[in-house]
Design a protein around this motif. Sequence first.
Motif, PDB file in Angstrom:
ATOM      1  N   VAL A 124       0.779  -1.117  -0.109  1.00 55.24           N
ATOM      2  CA  VAL A 124       0.177   0.127   0.121  1.00 55.24           C
ATOM      3  C   VAL A 124       0.918   1.332  -0.102  1.00 55.24           C
ATOM      4  CG1 VAL A 124      -1.956  -1.211   1.117  1.00 55.24           C
ATOM      5  CG2 VAL A 124      -0.398  -0.160   2.464  1.00 55.24           C
ATOM      6  N   ALA A 125       2.035   1.140   0.641  1.00 53.86           N
ATOM      7  CA  ALA A 125       2.960   2.551   0.450  1.00 53.86           C
ATOM      8  C   ALA A 125       4.435   2.045   0.430  1.00 53.86           C
ATOM      9  CB  ALA A 125       2.574   3.184   1.717  1.00 53.86           C
ATOM     10  N   LEU A 126       5.174   2.585  -0.657  1.00 53.31           N
ATOM     11  CA  LEU A 126       6.477   2.385  -0.614  1.00 53.31           C
ATOM     12  C   LEU A 126       7.287   3.547   0.229  1.00 53.31           C
ATOM     13  CD1 LEU A 126       7.276   1.338  -4.273  1.00 53.31           C
ATOM     14  CD2 LEU A 126       7.876   0.032  -2.268  1.00 53.31           C
ATOM     15  N   LYS A 127       8.395   3.318   1.095  1.00 51.86           N
ATOM     16  CA  LYS A 127       8.832   4.421   1.861  1.00 51.86           C
ATOM     17  C   LYS A 127       9.990   4.741   1.314  1.00 51.86           C
ATOM     18  CE  LYS A 127       5.432   4.590   4.967  1.00 51.86           C
ATOM     19  NZ  LYS A 127       4.342   5.805   4.984  1.00 51.86           N
ATOM     20  N   VAL A 128      10.670   3.981   0.510  1.00 46.99           N
ATOM     21  CA  VAL A 128      12.261   4.152   0.139  1.00 46.99           C
ATOM     22  C   VAL A 128      12.270   4.011  -1.353  1.00 46.99           C
ATOM     23  CG1 VAL A 128      13.085   3.344   2.391  1.00 46.99           C
ATOM     24  CG2 VAL A 128      12.640   1.646   0.177  1.00 46.99           C
ATOM     25  N   LYS A 129      13.267   4.562  -1.979  1.00 41.31           N
ATOM     26  CA  LYS A 129      13.423   4.655  -3.054  1.00 41.31           C
ATOM     27  C   LYS A 129      15.139   4.049  -3.642  1.00 41.31           C
ATOM     28  CE  LYS A 129      14.534   9.464  -4.097  1.00 41.31           C
ATOM     29  NZ  LYS A 129      14.378   9.786  -2.458  1.00 41.31           N
TER      30      LYS A 129
ATOM     31  N   LYS B 169     -10.389  -2.882  11.908  1.00 44.35           N
ATOM     32  CA  LYS B 169      -9.192  -2.146  11.166  1.00 44.35           C
ATOM     33  C   LYS B 169      -9.023  -0.883  11.731  1.00 44.35           C
ATOM     34  CE  LYS B 169     -11.222  -3.735   6.892  1.00 44.35           C
ATOM     35  NZ  LYS B 169     -12.609  -3.912   6.427  1.00 44.35           N
ATOM     36  N   GLY B 170      -7.640  -0.313  11.796  1.00 42.01           N
ATOM     37  CA  GLY B 170      -7.214   0.803  12.534  1.00 42.01           C
ATOM     38  C   GLY B 170      -7.461   0.671  14.115  1.00 42.01           C
ATOM     39  N   SER B 189      -2.700   5.388   9.964  1.00 41.84           N
ATOM     40  CA  SER B 189      -2.686   5.111   8.637  1.00 41.84           C
ATOM     41  C   SER B 189      -3.574   4.288   7.809  1.00 41.84           C
ATOM     42  CB  SER B 189      -1.212   4.414   8.346  1.00 41.84           C
ATOM     43  OG  SER B 189      -1.124   3.948   6.985  1.00 41.84           O
ATOM     44  N   GLU B 190      -4.173   3.013   8.610  1.00 42.25           N
ATOM     45  CA  GLU B 190      -5.142   2.297   8.258  1.00 42.25           C
ATOM     46  C   GLU B 190      -6.526   2.982   8.183  1.00 42.25           C
ATOM     47  OE1 GLU B 190      -3.232  -1.826  10.329  1.00 42.25           O
ATOM     48  OE2 GLU B 190      -5.533  -1.455  10.532  1.00 42.25           O
ATOM     49  N   ALA B 191      -6.678   3.815   9.219  1.00 43.26           N
ATOM     50  CA  ALA B 191      -7.896   4.657   9.489  1.00 43.26           C
ATOM     51  C   ALA B 191      -7.940   5.556   8.155  1.00 43.26           C
ATOM     52  CB  ALA B 191      -7.846   5.443  10.604  1.00 43.26           C
ATOM     53  N   GLN B 192      -6.893   6.033   7.747  1.00 38.91           N
ATOM     54  CA  GLN B 192      -7.080   6.983   6.612  1.00 38.91           C
ATOM     55  C   GLN B 192      -7.343   6.064   5.335  1.00 38.91           C
ATOM     56  OE1 GLN B 192      -6.622  10.397   6.330  1.00 38.91           O
ATOM     57  NE2 GLN B 192      -7.078  10.107   4.238  1.00 38.91           N
ATOM     58  N   SER B 193      -6.464   5.099   5.258  1.00 40.18           N
ATOM     59  CA  SER B 193      -6.793   4.387   3.698  1.00 40.18           C
ATOM     60  C   SER B 193      -8.011   3.700   3.812  1.00 40.18           C
ATOM     61  CB  SER B 193      -5.535   3.469   3.580  1.00 40.18           C
ATOM     62  OG  SER B 193      -5.650   2.374   4.477  1.00 40.18           O
ATOM     63  N   TYR B 194      -8.616   2.989   4.914  1.00 42.41           N
ATOM     64  CA  TYR B 194      -9.726   2.445   5.109  1.00 42.41           C
ATOM     65  C   TYR B 194     -11.108   3.387   4.891  1.00 42.41           C
ATOM     66  CZ  TYR B 194      -7.630  -2.157   5.070  1.00 42.41           C
ATOM     67  OH  TYR B 194      -7.020  -3.158   4.757  1.00 42.41           O
ATOM     68  N   GLY B 196     -10.793   6.904   5.069  1.00 47.48           N
ATOM     69  CA  GLY B 196     -10.573   8.610   4.738  1.00 47.48           C
ATOM     70  C   GLY B 196     -10.408   9.396   5.795  1.00 47.48           C
ATOM     71  N   ASP B 197     -10.217   8.714   7.035  1.00 47.24           N
ATOM     72  CA  ASP B 197     -10.365   9.614   8.299  1.00 47.24           C
ATOM     73  C   ASP B 197      -9.288   9.239   9.538  1.00 47.24           C
ATOM     74  OD1 ASP B 197     -10.837  10.996  10.480  1.00 47.24           O
ATOM     75  OD2 ASP B 197     -12.989  10.716  10.878  1.00 47.24           O
ATOM     76  N   PRO B 198      -8.287   9.931   9.523  1.00 49.52           N
ATOM     77  CA  PRO B 198      -7.388   9.440  10.497  1.00 49.52           C
ATOM     78  C   PRO B 198      -7.285   9.492  12.040  1.00 49.52           C
ATOM     79  CG  PRO B 198      -6.546  11.528   9.609  1.00 49.52           C
ATOM     80  CD  PRO B 198      -7.751  11.216   8.915  1.00 49.52           C
ATOM     81  N   ALA B 199      -8.701  10.271  12.208  1.00 55.04           N
ATOM     82  CA  ALA B 199      -8.793  10.253  13.735  1.00 55.04           C
ATOM     83  C   ALA B 199      -8.949   8.944  14.484  1.00 55.04           C
ATOM     84  CB  ALA B 199     -10.067  11.093  13.814  1.00 55.04           C
ATOM     85  N   ILE B 200      -8.393   9.061  15.548  1.00 56.18           N
ATOM     86  CA  ILE B 200      -8.342   7.822  16.552  1.00 56.18           C
ATOM     87  C   ILE B 200      -8.478   8.248  18.067  1.00 56.18           C
ATOM     88  CG2 ILE B 200      -6.713   6.424  15.112  1.00 56.18           C
ATOM     89  CD1 ILE B 200      -4.501   7.345  17.067  1.00 56.18           C
ATOM     90  N   PHE B 201      -8.949   7.290  18.950  1.00 52.28           N
ATOM     91  CA  PHE B 201      -9.279   7.634  20.184  1.00 52.28           C
ATOM     92  C   PHE B 201      -8.765   6.445  21.028  1.00 52.28           C
ATOM     93  CE2 PHE B 201     -12.792   4.738  20.978  1.00 52.28           C
ATOM     94  CZ  PHE B 201     -13.301   4.755  19.885  1.00 52.28           C
ATOM     95  N   ALA B 202      -8.711   6.744  22.365  1.00 55.97           N
ATOM     96  CA  ALA B 202      -8.219   5.770  23.200  1.00 55.97           C
ATOM     97  C   ALA B 202      -9.193   5.237  24.039  1.00 55.97           C
ATOM     98  CB  ALA B 202      -6.951   6.174  23.790  1.00 55.97           C
ATOM     99  N   GLU B 203      -9.454   3.772  24.712  1.00 55.83           N
ATOM    100  CA  GLU B 203      -9.999   3.530  25.624  1.00 55.83           C
ATOM    101  C   GLU B 203      -9.414   2.298  26.581  1.00 55.83           C
ATOM    102  OE1 GLU B 203     -14.151   2.484  23.709  1.00 55.83           O
ATOM    103  OE2 GLU B 203     -13.139   0.459  23.527  1.00 55.83           O
ATOM    104  N   ARG B 204     -10.179   2.149  27.513  1.00 61.47           N
ATOM    105  CA  ARG B 204      -9.517   1.164  28.385  1.00 61.47           C
ATOM    106  C   ARG B 204      -9.985  -0.302  27.761  1.00 61.47           C
ATOM    107  NH1 ARG B 204     -11.345   1.071  34.326  1.00 61.47           N
ATOM    108  NH2 ARG B 204     -10.194   2.802  34.289  1.00 61.47           N
TER     109      ARG B 204
END
Lengths: 182, 500
Positions: A124-129, B169-170, B189-194, B196-204
């Motif tokens: 899904v993403a390449l980080k180096v070239k 996911k995410g 990154s997963e949240a963004q790609s799956y 389209g929103d990178p926002a994340i939160f944390a819980e116990r």
Amino acid sequence: MALGRRGLEERMIPLKYAVSCGENRSVVEIAEAAGALLLTVQGKTHTLRLDAGRRALRSASLDDGRLRCGARYVNGVWQIVLDGQTYEVKVADPRFEGLLAVAPADVAAEGRVQIKAPIPGLVVALKVKPGDRVEKDQCVLVLAAMKLENEIAAPRAGVVAEVLARENAAVEKGDILVVIEG
Amino acid sequence: MPRTIRKLLIANRGEIAVRILRACAELGIRSVAVYSDADEWSPHVAMADEAHRIGPAPAKESYLKIATLLEVARRAGCDALHPGYGFLSENPALARACAKAGVKFVGPSPEAIQKIGNKIEARKVARRAAVPVVPGVYDDIGETPDAHALEREIGFPMLIKAAAGGGGKGMRVVRAAAELPKAVREARSEAQSYFGDPAIFAERYLAGARHVEIQLLADEVGNAIHLGERECSVQRRHQKLVEEAPSPFLDEALRAEMGKAAVALARTVGYATAGTCEFLVDRNRDFYFLEMNTRLQVEHPVTEMVTGIDLVKAQLAVAAGRPLPIRQEDVAFRGWAMECRIYSEDPNDDFMPSAGRIEGLELPAGPGIRVDTGIAAGSEVTLFYDPLLAKLIAWGADRAEAIARMQRALREFRVVGLQTTIPFHLALLANPRFAAGEIHTGFLALETSIAATRGDRPEVAMLLAAALEYERIRRCTPQRVGPPEGRSAWRWGGAGWRNA
């Protein structure tokens, strides 16, 4: 060649197989009798009959029992599906075993580290070239597999010699993704 | 306002597209399938009344393209669109685009999705509705959260989750401060790609709790009911593997209490379709709201089996503006239902995805068995999409009968060409703790022997393989006898045959 076609064919049908499945190994001797196969393993003879279907889904009788199985032959390995479990079974003609042993092995290039896909997935993403300097444990690419994104890291520091992976491309387990030198 | 649905666009693939097609066929609605290049010959395409290509194999270029889907809806003259689950099903942008194009979206309003589909917002709504939630930080924690502040507020272990997420996911479990940066990076990154929103939160992270969810059904004229619970505690990597209804842990009183909480939440946001409220239930029978899924769930068939209600048809009725066909007091539960998700993964190799061609397929049948699948013999299973091959659902008068039927059906199920999770399910069903209903979300991590099964009949498999090899060689031409496949003739020749 002195041997005719027919003669060769007859010579090639082995009567004895070296069979292995994981840790299990045995030698199976085969004879035919009245439409059934007689399979002898460690002095014990089993009677096996196969349906005439010759497809991926087979029925068989083994001694007094009945079996429904799946069967597929790929790259010298039989995949046998029994009760939902797939067993990978290698069946070799013992006469070829010696030849396999002397076949030349792949020689890995020295001074280079190949980073291979640990699992099948999508890049899904390449980080180096090529030409980039990387540190040990630096992420070189992101591989999506099993619904997760996995960062693939450089096993040691070096310079990127080759990038074989392509973004959005599927890779198989063991495919070389990136090559690091130095 | 009642409207008629004559032609439905199914914006999905695989087994769920087939499931929706079947409801259309029963209702006399014309079905329109869409497909990527990888899916042209899939059952969901073959079974539809009409099918349209929407792009290349990657989902981003096909099943996730809102404009393309609406163009197909326009061209085909569809009056409604069903999103299935996954893909765009919980994306308010699709619901909005449908509304703009005058195509009825079979799901909640974009406003309701926005309010309750986002996990952070949903927890805020739950707090306002006095429904208990897991202790946590319910705001986007950003790219570089302060580990010590989070530790003070929540403590380890904690869960990092995508606000827009679902399906594991995410999501990452973080057990120590040092693990936080990598977990945050990957989850974002997963949240963004799956999504389209990178926002994340944390819980116990509540260890030892059960995952129990309530099925909701609500209409546009103000009715909202629940259809009882599904127990989904058997998970690995936050993915559900087995679901059942009812839960072996709930009693009548707790079911009613959780059902009431779920209905209250649905009413708060003006929810009007099928949906699911997910809860964690701890050993003290306290329950905590996790999230609401504003769509059909993968595991919806177990509810259908015990209630006799067709959830897809109910969704289509509600989308047509009709009132719910059933009142809360008419909902009756009968027997026990269980679902095993059959994935193309190798349980003997850490559940690695297994891709390839289905060379042979036999689906189980018989009393109490239902199979929802999107594959057929000859299907190519790729790595582009979810590895779900089939859902095997068993119904019995009680849990023991449901398990016995499931075991029988798993043994009947034959898939040749791929590794599947069938052996895993057989091992799980034979586990005494599972049989006793003693399950929780950490169950599989503790019962490690379940995933380590190797099969108990290798000797029989070896005899069969020897016989099949004998049969193969005997029928082969002489040229094909010799080097095993995969070895080049050159190499073989070099090893000695040239001089023979």
